[in-house]
Motif scaffolding. Structure first.
Motif, PDB file in Angstrom:
ATOM      1  N   VAL A  34       0.858  -1.185   0.000  1.00 43.54           N
ATOM      2  CA  VAL A  34       0.000   0.000   0.000  1.00 43.54           C
ATOM      3  C   VAL A  34       0.898   1.241   0.000  1.00 43.54           C
ATOM      4  N   THR A  35       0.750   2.060  -1.033  1.00 44.12           N
ATOM      5  CA  THR A  35       1.580   3.257  -1.155  1.00 44.12           C
ATOM      6  C   THR A  35       0.708   4.502  -1.134  1.00 44.12           C
ATOM      7  N   LEU A  36       1.009   5.383  -0.210  1.00 44.69           N
ATOM      8  CA  LEU A  36       0.275   6.627  -0.034  1.00 44.69           C
ATOM      9  C   LEU A  36       1.092   7.758  -0.647  1.00 44.69           C
ATOM     10  N   THR A  37       0.485   8.523  -1.534  1.00 43.98           N
ATOM     11  CA  THR A  37       1.158   9.675  -2.133  1.00 43.98           C
ATOM     12  C   THR A  37       0.642  10.949  -1.483  1.00 43.98           C
ATOM     13  N   LEU A  38       1.555  11.720  -0.897  1.00 50.06           N
ATOM     14  CA  LEU A  38       1.179  12.938  -0.187  1.00 50.06           C
ATOM     15  C   LEU A  38       1.148  14.146  -1.138  1.00 50.06           C
ATOM     16  N   LYS A  39       0.582  15.221  -0.671  1.00 52.14           N
ATOM     17  CA  LYS A  39       0.420  16.424  -1.489  1.00 52.14           C
ATOM     18  C   LYS A  39       1.748  16.951  -2.002  1.00 52.14           C
ATOM     19  N   GLY A  64       4.282  15.237  -2.778  1.00 54.63           N
ATOM     20  CA  GLY A  64       4.935  14.251  -3.638  1.00 54.63           C
ATOM     21  C   GLY A  64       5.603  13.112  -2.902  1.00 54.63           C
ATOM     22  N   GLN A  65       5.774  13.242  -1.598  1.00 48.52           N
ATOM     23  CA  GLN A  65       6.351  12.147  -0.828  1.00 48.52           C
ATOM     24  C   GLN A  65       5.444  10.922  -0.883  1.00 48.52           C
ATOM     25  N   THR A  66       6.055   9.764  -0.730  1.00 45.72           N
ATOM     26  CA  THR A  66       5.277   8.531  -0.681  1.00 45.72           C
ATOM     27  C   THR A  66       5.569   7.784   0.615  1.00 45.72           C
ATOM     28  N   VAL A  67       4.536   7.141   1.136  1.00 47.31           N
ATOM     29  CA  VAL A  67       4.646   6.321   2.343  1.00 47.31           C
ATOM     30  C   VAL A  67       4.127   4.934   1.989  1.00 47.31           C
ATOM     31  N   THR A  68       4.969   3.921   2.184  1.00 56.03           N
ATOM     32  CA  THR A  68       4.592   2.561   1.809  1.00 56.03           C
ATOM     33  C   THR A  68       4.453   1.677   3.043  1.00 56.03           C
ATOM     34  N   SER A  69       3.343   0.965   3.105  1.00 58.45           N
ATOM     35  CA  SER A  69       3.100   0.013   4.193  1.00 58.45           C
ATOM     36  C   SER A  69       3.523  -1.376   3.741  1.00 58.45           C
ATOM     37  N   GLU A  71      -3.014  12.446  -1.225  1.00 60.44           N
ATOM     38  CA  GLU A  71      -3.792  12.751  -2.421  1.00 60.44           C
ATOM     39  C   GLU A  71      -4.351  11.483  -3.067  1.00 60.44           C
ATOM     40  N   LYS A  72      -3.620  10.380  -2.910  1.00 60.50           N
ATOM     41  CA  LYS A  72      -4.097   9.131  -3.479  1.00 60.50           C
ATOM     42  C   LYS A  72      -3.421   7.955  -2.799  1.00 60.50           C
ATOM     43  N   VAL A  73      -4.000   6.786  -2.979  1.00 62.22           N
ATOM     44  CA  VAL A  73      -3.430   5.577  -2.414  1.00 62.22           C
ATOM     45  C   VAL A  73      -3.397   4.509  -3.492  1.00 62.22           C
ATOM     46  N   GLY A  74      -2.306   3.797  -3.554  1.00 59.13           N
ATOM     47  CA  GLY A  74      -2.157   2.708  -4.507  1.00 59.13           C
ATOM     48  C   GLY A  74      -2.060   1.377  -3.786  1.00 59.13           C
ATOM     49  N   ILE A  75      -2.826   0.415  -4.242  1.00 59.02           N
ATOM     50  CA  ILE A  75      -2.857  -0.903  -3.608  1.00 59.02           C
ATOM     51  C   ILE A  75      -2.426  -1.949  -4.633  1.00 59.02           C
TER      52      ILE A  75
END
Length: 249
Positions: free
Chosen positions: A172-177, A179-184, A240-244
């Motif tokens: 699960v990757t979270l894209t922040l406003k 541009g940073q990304t946070v991956t679980s 801003e969005k989440v990728g699964i």
């Protein structure tokens, strides 16, 4: 990091204390994941994502609800109330917990919690004047009983999923406003393709046992990642969005 001081609940020691309510469940504000039971799948799947957490150190898996992300904390915790229609039992039961030794359950209480007070507020007291459990304590005992039963059922459920090779790594990757990304990582979910290819007899048995319902609830719950994104919008750097992405191996 939260610190707790769980000790056995004792009628003599704790006879004069009360446990004040907290509809915001502030003790869980730093949590990203919370343990849940099999018996909570139906109610929680429409509120938050439900996954299997893989502990590589112990090679054990547990059923968990996703309540937040790194840098955001628990997105369901607000100043006044829980931001969802359902609250996981493991959150509801605080400041109580349990220990099981030789099939004997011991009720524990975190006497360091701000909610535990020595003034014996009659409305929220744990014991009556004759030492009997009050309505407040009985409520927590019922929640703990449901939590124990649900976690035992969750263990059986995960064992069945592993036996049929239905768990796959979930990224699960979270894209922040900004541009940073946070991956679980260390998350697992149901491999829908493998589930669809099971023998008919197994599918029928899964329906009879409620396993199919639980599998479908988990799959549908992944849509709730979009709800978590919505709950970040009041932060300075919201998602801003989440990728699964589910591995098909």
């Amino acid at each position: 990091m939260n610190t707790y001081n769980f000790i056995p609940l004792d009628t003599k020691v704790h006879r004069e204390i009360s446990v004040q309510p907290d509809n915001s469940f502030a003790h869980a504000k730093n949590f990203n994941l919370v343990n849940i039971g099999f018996n909570e799948l139906a109610s929680l799947s429409g509120c938050l994502p439900i996954v299997v957490v893989n502990n590589e150190a112990t090679d054990k898996q547990s059923l968990a609800g996703v309540v937040g992300f790194e840098n955001f904390g628990n997105l369901f915790c607000s100043e006044n109330q829980w931001q969802g229609h359902a609250v996981p039992l493991s959150v509801q039961t605080h400041p109580f917990n349990f220990a099981i030794d030789n099939n004997k359950v011991t009720v524990l209480i975190d006497d360091s919690s701000d909610r535990v007070q020595d003034n014996a507020d009659k409305e929220y007291a744990l014991f009556s004047s004759d030492g009997e459990p009050t309505h407040t304590l009985k409520h927590y005992q019922a929640c703990l009983s449901n939590l124990i039963e649900g976690q035992q059922q969750a263990h059986t459920f995960i064992t069945i999923l592993k036996q049929h090779d239905l768990l796959s790594p979930l990224s699960v990757t979270l894209t922040l406003k900004d541009g940073q990304t946070v991956t679980s990582t260390d998350l697992l979910s149901i491999n829908e393709e493998k589930f669809a290819k099971l023998d008919e007899a197994i599918i029928v048995r899964f329906h009879q046992q409620g396993i199919a319902m639980a599998i479908n609830a988990m799959l549908l719950s992944l849509r709730q990642y979009n709800r978590l994104v919505q709950l970040t919008q009041h932060f300075d750097n919201p998602a801003e969005k989440v990728g699964i992405k589910l591995s098909q191996q």
